[in-house]
Design an enzyme around this catalytic site. Structure first.
Site, PDB file in Angstrom:
ATOM      1  N   ASN A  76      16.001  43.911 -10.072  1.00  0.00           N
ATOM      2  CA  ASN A  76      15.365  45.190 -10.375  1.00  0.00           C
ATOM      3  C   ASN A  76      14.170  44.993 -11.293  1.00  0.00           C
ATOM      4  O   ASN A  76      14.099  44.026 -12.054  1.00  0.00           O
ATOM      5  CB  ASN A  76      16.376  46.145 -11.029  1.00  0.00           C
ATOM      6  CG  ASN A  76      16.498  45.931 -12.520  1.00  0.00           C
ATOM      7  OD1 ASN A  76      15.800  46.548 -13.303  1.00  0.00           O
ATOM      8  ND2 ASN A  76      17.378  45.033 -12.940  1.00  0.00           N
ATOM      9  N   PHE A 136      18.039  42.084 -26.111  1.00  0.00           N
ATOM     10  CA  PHE A 136      17.140  40.922 -26.205  1.00  0.00           C
ATOM     11  C   PHE A 136      17.114  40.178 -24.872  1.00  0.00           C
ATOM     12  O   PHE A 136      16.891  38.977 -24.830  1.00  0.00           O
ATOM     13  CB  PHE A 136      17.614  39.955 -27.300  1.00  0.00           C
ATOM     14  CG  PHE A 136      17.559  40.534 -28.699  1.00  0.00           C
ATOM     15  CD1 PHE A 136      16.715  41.599 -29.012  1.00  0.00           C
ATOM     16  CD2 PHE A 136      18.333  39.986 -29.715  1.00  0.00           C
ATOM     17  CE1 PHE A 136      16.667  42.117 -30.298  1.00  0.00           C
ATOM     18  CE2 PHE A 136      18.275  40.490 -31.008  1.00  0.00           C
ATOM     19  CZ  PHE A 136      17.451  41.565 -31.300  1.00  0.00           C
ATOM     20  N   CYS A 138      16.228  41.826 -21.414  1.00  0.00           N
ATOM     21  CA  CYS A 138      15.493  42.327 -20.252  1.00  0.00           C
ATOM     22  C   CYS A 138      14.305  41.417 -19.955  1.00  0.00           C
ATOM     23  O   CYS A 138      13.407  41.271 -20.783  1.00  0.00           O
ATOM     24  CB  CYS A 138      15.038  43.749 -20.525  1.00  0.00           C
ATOM     25  SG  CYS A 138      14.392  44.541 -19.058  1.00  0.00           S
ATOM     26  N   ASN A 203      22.332  38.975 -19.642  1.00  0.00           N
ATOM     27  CA  ASN A 203      21.402  39.928 -19.081  1.00  0.00           C
ATOM     28  C   ASN A 203      20.897  39.329 -17.764  1.00  0.00           C
ATOM     29  O   ASN A 203      21.363  38.274 -17.330  1.00  0.00           O
ATOM     30  CB  ASN A 203      20.251  40.198 -20.066  1.00  0.00           C
ATOM     31  CG  ASN A 203      19.615  41.568 -19.828  1.00  0.00           C
ATOM     32  OD1 ASN A 203      19.266  41.895 -18.696  1.00  0.00           O
ATOM     33  ND2 ASN A 203      19.461  42.353 -20.878  1.00  0.00           N
ATOM     34  N   THR A 204      19.955  39.986 -17.114  1.00  0.00           N
ATOM     35  CA  THR A 204      19.557  39.545 -15.779  1.00  0.00           C
ATOM     36  C   THR A 204      18.678  38.296 -15.825  1.00  0.00           C
ATOM     37  O   THR A 204      18.067  37.970 -16.843  1.00  0.00           O
ATOM     38  CB  THR A 204      18.804  40.665 -15.051  1.00  0.00           C
ATOM     39  OG1 THR A 204      17.693  41.055 -15.859  1.00  0.00           O
ATOM     40  CG2 THR A 204      19.705  41.859 -14.820  1.00  0.00           C
ATOM     41  N   CYS A 346      45.484  25.812  11.227  1.00  0.00           N
ATOM     42  CA  CYS A 346      44.171  25.359  11.718  1.00  0.00           C
ATOM     43  C   CYS A 346      43.814  26.072  13.024  1.00  0.00           C
ATOM     44  O   CYS A 346      44.626  26.131  13.947  1.00  0.00           O
ATOM     45  CB  CYS A 346      44.193  23.847  11.940  1.00  0.00           C
ATOM     46  SG  CYS A 346      42.659  23.210  12.645  1.00  0.00           S
ATOM     47  N   CYS A 349      38.176  25.067  14.450  1.00  0.00           N
ATOM     48  CA  CYS A 349      36.732  25.355  14.487  1.00  0.00           C
ATOM     49  C   CYS A 349      35.923  24.085  14.258  1.00  0.00           C
ATOM     50  O   CYS A 349      34.768  24.008  14.647  1.00  0.00           O
ATOM     51  CB  CYS A 349      36.361  26.412  13.461  1.00  0.00           C
ATOM     52  SG  CYS A 349      36.494  25.869  11.742  1.00  0.00           S
ATOM     53  N   CYS A 387      35.586  20.295   2.435  1.00  0.00           N
ATOM     54  CA  CYS A 387      36.283  20.840   3.605  1.00  0.00           C
ATOM     55  C   CYS A 387      37.018  22.125   3.248  1.00  0.00           C
ATOM     56  O   CYS A 387      37.039  23.080   4.020  1.00  0.00           O
ATOM     57  CB  CYS A 387      37.239  19.818   4.204  1.00  0.00           C
ATOM     58  SG  CYS A 387      38.428  19.118   3.046  1.00  0.00           S
ATOM     59  N   CYS A 391      36.125  25.713   5.144  1.00  0.00           N
ATOM     60  CA  CYS A 391      37.159  26.187   6.076  1.00  0.00           C
ATOM     61  C   CYS A 391      37.204  27.716   6.053  1.00  0.00           C
ATOM     62  O   CYS A 391      37.287  28.324   4.994  1.00  0.00           O
ATOM     63  CB  CYS A 391      38.520  25.624   5.698  1.00  0.00           C
ATOM     64  SG  CYS A 391      39.857  26.238   6.759  1.00  0.00           S
TER      65      CYS A 391
END
Lengths: 440, 450
Positions: A76, A136, A138, A203-204, A346, A349, A387, A391
């Site tokens: 943001n 402190f 932002c 903070n971000t 299992c 895949c 693994c 999975c």
């Protein structure tokens, strides 16, 4: 139902789930809705000096999605509250009066001059809120004006402003830290030296969430241009957990209360933050994604967890994992684990095979006796866990500790004796005698 | 017994009801649905779905291309292996092919919707680009005759054209497409998709279609061998099996293949007569197609009768369920004994119940009669070997079909074969496409070597 009551630096709330200072806590309307849904407390969106800041009138948010568009990370470029100070103060006073059992902390950010802080603290104190949080952290917009992260990145400023606030107010002071720094312990230590009652983090994180590859504008785009924003949400949780632990186990800051922030989405996330030293947690992105009602899942989940573990207070969770966080050099190099594939679970895949074959240790078969079959080759498996991570089936591949015998990969016996890098023969700095991990 | 007037009538339903009954049976995925579904694919190693696909499309890759919002690239992945990927996405019995093999079928009984994703990609390319996406190689000067413009012939012609050869398709009908145009149930490929796809395939260039030219009637294999550098036979099966009952030729008995062809070509479904009571004999895809379509045309009672158990039916479980949910009654373990004739037309059919003893089918002696305004024979199609006359040498057959090797070479030099007329495997559109492509590559190798 376990007792979730929280007492964080003397601030009481019915549970440890607070809303972080952010858009969801900008107005009485939102905060009252949050309290009705059960949030234990809020940190009111950051107040500043009048005249209020002006936000952009275009996109403020950008997001990272999984392929089915679950929001994984949010960024943001919104600033602190853009409403007049008096309106905010009046609403804070009313909400605290109407909801006395909930925590109401007010976030603050004013220029780095003592008078500004003294003035606003006096006004905030009149609201009878429970405490203040110094923003402190932002990283966008406000930091260009010498506030927010530009303060948080200089430990001396952190200490100085914290000291002013303790000097000019009787209220508890929480210092909110920015992660946009190379060593989180430095501002945390500074906050402690300045007299902070607690730190909150993270903070971000400074971020560009993406680029429009047709117009070549960074996102979110304001008239074809973009500016870095602050990144949050589930994606940042690992970074926040590490920084929380760093402060919790640092000799200088050990015991300093921590309010954990960063991608808390479920009760499990909250327990992890608390185990690494947080006394409570603050939430934003999860609420902004799903609405306030998610707190009900958090409350019931935490309650079930505490009951099943026999915890009678949330404080019993705080710090339980801190002693297990150590430096790499103290990890037990004699610990041996091998992957094991549950053939009944299992679904064939083959992702474990190709991940191991292409990128790791060639330790999983794809074909046995002409039949598609995935099985770990113990003589090649280094126990790396890749693994398990790739999975798609829950609990299909597990890491099994070898407790006895010989590791077929190395030919070394599994003794169960602890030995780490500090004494390893390949370590040019190895110490002559076995040195146990230092007691925490 | 009083004379029963046959109840055969057109226009049993309102125009709106016909439109509903013959609309797309599996509506296409929206972009959102496609992205959500694509996310379910695990991008398996050496994926079982690819192995289960007769044309070995790289399914994990094309789904990942959808996931990254690259449906055109996805379609190119599909079409590079199967130029009729659009039709196969609609008509493949995916429940017995790729989707049966999908690991999510093992994991939670809900395979990734591979067929619908394939359709999403190929529809996007056909709608947005319009033309097939491959370029022709430099002309080789070689000419190849393709007999039959169905899935096998189109696939072979396209691949040969890609390699720079000139191709002439001889097709017995007025339209190319083969069973895609004349055989597939209408609700599986509505809106003239078969012809759109023929145009799409031919848009590569270098392919001429000679319509109304049947092998053995209008063109002879021996002449084609002399006039062209190679011949591909993909003319399908022109004959239908008979019930071997007395009065089979009387009115009231029809072959399902012919009726479906009429239905597919009908301008107005309301003008197509259908019986009030319909009995279908057979247990394969054609039997289901004619039974379900009869029901959707407004037949009151449709009964499919198969001589063995449901598990032996050629129609997949999904097709059997489609029949059941469409209101078709399926009776198993009964074989036709005799036709009931009144006033020179068939009005019913008597069956004898059967049982399997040591793997052999035997009649139990118990019988029952089903009144029928129409009886459809859907007990298999056969190659008419006479059409292959005209060659100095006779072509080798295997179980009534043209014998071919792994490269789809027949016993005659310079002659390849594929699709339903060749003894290669299942009679599926996708198998025919595989044959055509494999044969074309073999022809190309042979022509390049020569």
């Amino acid at each position: 139902m376990a007792n979730l009551a929280s007492n964080f630096i003397g601030i009481k709330s019915p549970n440890p789930f607070w809303l972080a200072s952010a858009p969801p806590t900008d107005k009485a309307y939102n905060v009252v809705r949050a309290f009705k849904d059960g949030w234990g407390g809020v940190v009111w969106k950051t107040l500043g000096t009048d005249p209020p800041v002006v936000n952009v009138s275009g996109p403020r948010y950008g997001a990272i999605h999984s392929n089915d568009r679950r929001l994984i990370g949010l960024n943001n470029i919104e600033l602190i509250t853009d409403r007049p100070l008096e309106i905010n103060l009046r609403e804070i006073k009313e909400v605290k009066r109407d909801w006395p059992d909930r925590a109401l902390v007010v976030s603050l950010m004013v220029p780095c001059e003592e008078q500004y802080w003294k003035d606003i603290l006096a006004k905030v104190e009149e609201t009878e809120c429970d405490g203040v949080e110094l923003n402190f952290g932002c990283p966008h917009g406000m930091s260009e004006r010498g506030m927010g992260a530009s303060v948080g990145q200089v430990p001396e400023y952190v200490e100085m402003v914290t000291r002013w606030c303790k000097q000019h107010s009787r209220m508890p002071v929480i210092v909110k830290l920015t992660p946009n720094i190379s060593d989180i312990r430095q501002p945390a230590r500074a906050a402690k030296r300045g007299g902070a009652d607690a730190v909150s983090l993270i903070n971000t994180i400074s971020s560009i969430i993406g680029v429009d590859i047709d117009t070549f504008s960074p996102l979110p785009s304001i008239d074809g241009k973009g500016s870095h924003g602050g990144y949050c949400g589930p994606a940042v949780k690992p970074i926040a957990l590490n920084m929380t632990a760093e402060i919790a186990r640092d000799a200088e800051t050990r015991g300093l209360p921590i309010s954990g922030i960063g991608g808390v989405t479920t009760w499990r996330d909250a327990v992890e933050f608390m185990a690494l030293g947080a006394g409570n947690v603050q939430v934003c992105t999860a609420a902004m994604t799903y609405g306030f009602r998610i707190v009900q899942e958090m409350i019931t989940g935490l309650s079930e967890y505490m009951d099943s573990h026999g915890f009678t207070s949330v404080d019993e969770i705080t710090g339980r994992a801190v002693g297990n966080v150590t430096d790499w050099q103290y990890l037990n190099l004699n610990y041996v684990a091998k992957a094991k594939i549950d053939q009944d679970l299992c679904i064939k895949c083959g992702r474990c095979h190709i991940a191991c074959e292409d990128t790791s240790h060639q330790a999983i078969t794809s074909m046995v006796d002409g039949i598609r079959h995935f099985e770990v080759i113990d003589a090649e498996c280094v126990g790396c866990n890749l693994c398990v991570n790739v999975c798609p089936v829950q609990d299909c591949i597990t890491m099994e500790e070898m407790v006895a015998g010989t590791d077929p990969r190395t030919g070394f016996p599994v003794t169960g004796e602890y030995a780490n890098w500090t004494t390893h023969k390949n370590n040019p700095m190895a110490k002559p005698a076995v040195v146990a991990e230092p007691a925490e | 017994m009083a004379t029963r007037a046959p109840d055969i009538a057109a226009g049993r339903l309102s125009p709106e009801q016909y439109a509903v009954n013959f609309s797309d049976i599996h509506p296409p995925l929206s972009r959102h649905e496609a992205l959500v579904e694509a996310d379910r694919c695990y991008f398996c190693y050496d994926a079982p779905c690819v192995k289960a696909c007769p044309t070995t499309i790289d399914i994990p890759l094309f789904i990942r291309q959808i996931l990254t919002d690259n449906p055109i690239g996805s379609a190119e992945t599909i079409l590079s292996q199967n130029i009729l990927g659009g039709m196969c996405a609609r008509v493949c019995p995916t429940e017995t092919l790729c989707e049966e093999a999908c690991v999510r079928e093992a994991a939670e009984g809900k395979p990734v919707k591979i067929g619908l994703l394939q359709r999403y990609a190929t529809d996007t390319l056909m709608d947005e680009v319009g033309e097939q996406p491959f370029e022709r190689a430099a002309p080789t000067g070689k000419r190849v005759a393709v007999v039959g413009g169905g899935p096998a012939g189109l696939a072979a012609a396209h691949r040969l054209a890609m390699h720079g050869h000139d191709v002439v398709i001889y097709d017995a009908r007025q339209k190319a497409g083969g069973l895609n145009e004349y055989g597939i149930a209408a609700y599986k490929a509505p809106d003239d998709f078969a012809q759109d796809e023929v145009e799409f395939v031919l848009s590569i260039g270098g392919i001429t279609v000679e319509h109304g030219k049947a092998l053995g009637r209008d063109v002879q294999l021996g002449d084609l061998r002399g006039a062209y550098d190679a011949v591909f036979l993909g003319m399908g099966l022109a004959g239908v099996n008979a019930l071997a009952l007395e009065d089979e030729a009387l009115p009231g008995v029809a072959d399902a293949v012919g009726y479906i062809a009429d239905l597919r070509q009908a301008e107005d479904l309301g003008a197509l007569p259908v019986g009030g009571r319909v009995v279908v004999i057979g247990g394969g895809m054609t039997a289901v197609d004619v039974a379900v379509q009869s029901k959707r045309l407004g037949a009151r009672e449709v009964t499919m009768v198969y001589r063995r158990g449901a598990e032996k039916m050629g129609a997949s479980l999904y097709e059997q369920e489609l029949a059941a949910t469409s209101g078709v009654v399926i009776r198993t373990h009964a074989k036709p004994l005799r036709l009931v004739v009144e006033d020179g037309r068939v009005v019913g059919i008597v069956f004898e119940e059967t049982a399997e003893q040591d793997g052999r089918l035997v009649g139990t002696g118990a019988t029952f009669e089903l009144p029928a305004d129409m009886v459809f024979k859907a007990i298999g199609q056969i190659l008419v070997p006479a059409a292959l006359n005209g060659s100095a040498e006779t072509i080798g057959l295997d179980g009534g079909k043209i014998r071919v090797d792994a490269e789809r070479r027949t016993t005659l030099s310079g002659v390849w074969a594929g699709g339903d007329c060749a003894a290669t495997g299942e009679d599926l559109t996708v198998a025919a496409v595989a044959d055509g492509r494999i044969a074309a590559e073999s022809i190309h190798r042979a022509l390049s070597a020569g």
